[in-house]
Each structure stands twice: as structure tokens, then as C-alpha cells.
Design an enzyme around this catalytic site. Structure first.
Site, PDB file in Angstrom:
ATOM      1  N   HIS A  74     103.449  20.954 -80.288  1.00 23.96           N
ATOM      2  CA  HIS A  74     104.734  21.672 -80.235  1.00 23.96           C
ATOM      3  C   HIS A  74     104.469  23.053 -80.835  1.00 23.96           C
ATOM      4  CE1 HIS A  74     107.012  18.253 -78.916  1.00 23.96           C
ATOM      5  NE2 HIS A  74     106.455  17.518 -79.846  1.00 23.96           N
ATOM      6  N   GLU A  84     102.545  16.287 -75.970  1.00 26.05           N
ATOM      7  CA  GLU A  84     103.946  16.749 -76.054  1.00 26.05           C
ATOM      8  C   GLU A  84     104.033  18.273 -76.028  1.00 26.05           C
ATOM      9  OE1 GLU A  84     106.069  14.925 -79.333  1.00 26.05           O
ATOM     10  OE2 GLU A  84     105.014  13.029 -79.085  1.00 26.05           O
ATOM     11  N   GLU A  97     102.427  10.040 -86.174  1.00 23.73           N
ATOM     12  CA  GLU A  97     102.664  10.891 -87.346  1.00 23.73           C
ATOM     13  C   GLU A  97     102.508  10.170 -88.688  1.00 23.73           C
ATOM     14  OE1 GLU A  97     106.422  12.848 -86.696  1.00 23.73           O
ATOM     15  OE2 GLU A  97     105.905  13.352 -84.649  1.00 23.73           O
ATOM     16  N   ASP A 122     104.915  21.980 -75.724  1.00 21.51           N
ATOM     17  CA  ASP A 122     105.937  22.977 -75.406  1.00 21.51           C
ATOM     18  C   ASP A 122     105.696  24.212 -76.274  1.00 21.51           C
ATOM     19  OD1 ASP A 122     107.022  22.022 -77.833  1.00 21.51           O
ATOM     20  OD2 ASP A 122     108.756  21.084 -76.876  1.00 21.51           O
ATOM     21  N   ASN A 146      99.032   9.117 -82.308  1.00 22.16           N
ATOM     22  CA  ASN A 146      99.634  10.382 -81.870  1.00 22.16           C
ATOM     23  C   ASN A 146     100.104  11.184 -83.091  1.00 22.16           C
ATOM     24  OD1 ASN A 146     100.597  11.813 -79.457  1.00 22.16           O
ATOM     25  ND2 ASN A 146     102.664  11.419 -80.209  1.00 22.16           N
TER      26      ASN A 146
END
Ligand code: G3I
Length: 327
Positions: free
Chosen positions: A212, A242, A135, A244, A176
Site C-alpha cells: 500500500h 494488495e 501482519e 495501490d 502476508n
């Protein structure tokens, strides 16, 4: 109780040489037999949700606590799972001694490099893939003004990859980020960063897209929009790291929303696994029992592919069906 399906995510993924992963916490592994039954049944990759965060590993200067990571590494080795290291450099979960230390540029550079060499070096040969930097780019494509950036400038990114590479030359090293699919500027900013790193021969092997997603705010049309080809053209791999899909959890809401959630999980698998050739798909948790969402987004949840009781949701089956198409 373990999910009763003859086909598991793992057995299907392995038929096409894929990694299907989840983040995990040692507490669940040590205390919840159903969690262990399901994680070993359905996944061939695990990444620690928090155990490798700087503040968790090193709450006091010079004092590392590797116990949880050691145990997680042993668990994955015992079950033939890949262990993905997450995360070496981030703006979150930094220890107080570091945040409040008023360190000079040289001191901070040496703290960063020592941390990475200590951690990656300890697990050299055992952790083959690392999220090295997390990030760093904002939605306008600019470097985020983070703790590391404010003192070291963008050089902290190169320093981090070089230190990780020195500590384990065989490890695969990733940048990432989250929300990259949200704006072209963000995607282009990440691209420019990777272009600069590869141009300067910095050891970096791929980009992780967190994903996400939210049922309310995610536009299905943009899901597959990321241009992974231009990264592949530079020799870089693309992973989904990641995934979801959260939803509002008011009374009676989730069953109706499960089908829409399943469609988003399938979209990601179809676009990135089938069409763009990503070989690693990691879920940010596989059961609502331990998901981070309700803690961070009050009123939202149900973001994973299994309920708190480990009942597979439509998203479990839609993911399984997409993975089968890759065989
Ligand atoms: O367990 C303690 C609890 O005892 C305490 O009462 C509570 C009060 O603050 O904190 C609890 O710890 C929290 C921990 O999650 C356990 O859920 C930490 O405060 C909280 O900071 C930590 O959040 C984690 C977050 O990263 C920050 O490190 C989430 O679990 C984790 O899912 C999340 O993961 C990140 C990825 O690493 C990077 N990408 C985004 C992703 C989601 O934010």
C-alpha cells in the site's frame, strides 16, 4: 462501460503464465455492470476485500454466514479466475464475541483451529491459495502484540498454517504483511519468521507483500529493495498482494500526479514480476469507485488504475507495458 483496449491486463499476463488480480466486493459485482465488465476483462484472479474476515463471516459464535463467499467463489469459477482466500488470521475485523470472550489459552487455540478448519475445509479444492496469517511482525522486526499473540504467543502462527494444511493439503499457504519494504528490520523479522517456520517443517509456501504505497511518502529507491532471493532459496514464492498508490486529492491535483503514480506501478511490476520472478500481482481494487483509501485516509485517494468512471489512468497503461515485457 468496459475499457476499450484490444489488449487487456489479463490477456497479456496469461501469455507469460501470470496471475493479475484484484480484491473485490460482492455488492459491486451484483449491482454494477461496468464493474463486472472490467473485472472479467482485465483480471484472472479475485480475492475478497472483506467477505472472509472473521467478523464478517462469523459475527455470532458458531454462526457462519458463507453466502457472500459462496457467490464470489461461483463468480470466479464461472469466469475462469483464481480465487485467493484472504484472510484467515488477522488482528483486525475480529468479532466482538471473540474480543470480549476472556478465553483461556486452550479455548482460544481451539477457536482459532476450528475457524480455520471450518473455512478452509468448506472451500477445499475451490480456493487454491490462502493468506493464512496477516501482519504479525512490526517495523522493528518483533512480533506484534496482537489479540492472538497476547494469549497464544508466536505459536498461533504455526497452529494456523498447520490447521489450514490439514483442512486442504493441496492449498498454497502464504504469510502476508504490509510495509515490509519500509525498514530492513521489518524485512529481516519476516525473514526470520519464515526461516523458523520452514526449519520446523510448518507448511508455508510463500510471502505476500501488500504494497500500500503513497505518492508522498514512498521512496522509489526502496521499492525494489526486498530480498526475495533468500526466500526463494528456502523454496518460498513471493507475491505482491494488495498494491495501490494513494495521493492527496485536493482540487486539480490528480492529473498532474497520475504520471508519478504510473511510474510507481511500473516500478513494482518491473522489480517483482520481471526481475524477481513473482508470478502473482494483485491490486487492492482497480477502480477509485470502491477504493478503501478515502475512508481510511481522509484527503487522499485516486489510488487505483482506473477512475471512478472506469477510465484507465496512466498507471493502467504503464502496468500493461511492463507486463508485456514478460512475454
Ligand atoms: O460498510 C460499512 C459502512 O456501512 C459503515 O457505515 C462503516 C462505518 O464503520 O463501515 C463500513 O465498513 C467498513 C468496510 O471496510 C467497508 O469499507 C469497515 O468499517 C472497515 O473496517 C472495512 O475496512 C476494511 C479493512 O481492511 C479492515 O478489515 C477495508 O475495506 C479493506 O480494504 C481493508 O483491507 C486490508 C486487508 O484486508 C489487509 N491489508 C490491509 C488492507 C487495508 O487496510
Amino acid at each position: 462501460m468496459a475499457v476499450d483496449t484490444t489488449e487487456t491486463l489479463k490477456t497479456i499476463a496469461e501469455k507469460s503464465g501470470m496471475y493479475i488480480g484484484t480484491c473485490a466486493n460482492l455488492q459491486a459485482i451484483e449491482n454494477d455492470a461496468a464493474y463486472v465488465a472490467n473485472i472479467t476483462r482485465h483480471f484472472n484472479l479475485v480475492t475478497p476485500e472483506n467477505a472472509l474476515k472473521f467478523r464478517v463471516l462469523c459475527p455470532e459464535r458458531g454462526e457462519y454466514n458463507f453466502e457472500a463467499v459462496d457467490k464470489l467463489v461461483a463468480f470466479t469459477a464461472a469466469h475462469n479466475m483464481q480465487f485467493r482466500g484472504h484472510v484467515l488470521v488477522w488482528n483486525d475485523q475480529l468479532p466482538h464475541w471473540l474480543l470480549n470472550g476472556n478465553f483461556s489459552r486452550n479455548e482460544l487455540a481451539s477457536i482459532l483451529v476450528n475457524h480455520i478448519e471450518t473455512v478452509v475445509g468448506r472451500y477445499a479444492g475451490k480456493i487454491p491459495v490462502w493468506d493464512v496469517v496477516n501482519e504479525s511482525v512490526d517495523e522493528l522486526g518483533h512480533f506484534k502484540k496482537t489479540f492472538w499473540y497476547n494469549t497464544l504467543g508466536p505459536a498461533y502462527i504455526e497452529m494456523a498454517f498447520e490447521a489450514a494444511h490439514r483442512a486442504d493439503p493441496a492449498a498454497r499457504l502464504f504469510y502476508n504483511d504490509y510495509g515490509v519494504e519500509g525498514t530492513y528490520e521489518h524485512e529481516n523479522g519476516v525473514y526470520r519468521l519464515l526461516q523458523s517456520l520452514t526449519y520446523h517443517h510448518i507448511p508455508v509456501h510463500g510471502v505476500g507483500y501488500q504494497m500500500h504505497l503513497s505518492l508522498e511518502h514512498t521512496d522509489r529507491k526502496i521499492i525494489g529493495s526486498l530480498n526475495t532471493q533468500r526466500l526463494a532459496d528456502m523454496g518460498l514464492e513471493c507475491n505482491i498482494t494488495e498494491l495501490d498508490v494513494r495521493m492527496r486529492t485536493g482540487e486539480g491535483r490528480f492529473p498532474q500526479q497520475y504520471e508519478a503514480q504510473a511510474a510507481l506501478y511500473a516500478d513494482i511490476a518491473r522489480n517483482y514480476i520481471l526481475e524477481k520472478g513473482c508470478n502473482t500481482l494483485i491490486l487492492w481494487g482497480f477502480t477509485d469507485r470502491y477504493s478503501w483509501i478515502p475512508f481510511f485516509y481522509p484527503g487522499e485517494g485516486a489510488a487505483t488504475i482506473m477512475t471512478e468512471q472506469y477510465t484507465p489512468k496512466p498507471a493502467f497503461f504503464s502496468l500493461l507495458e511492463e507486463l508485456k515485457k514478460k512475454i
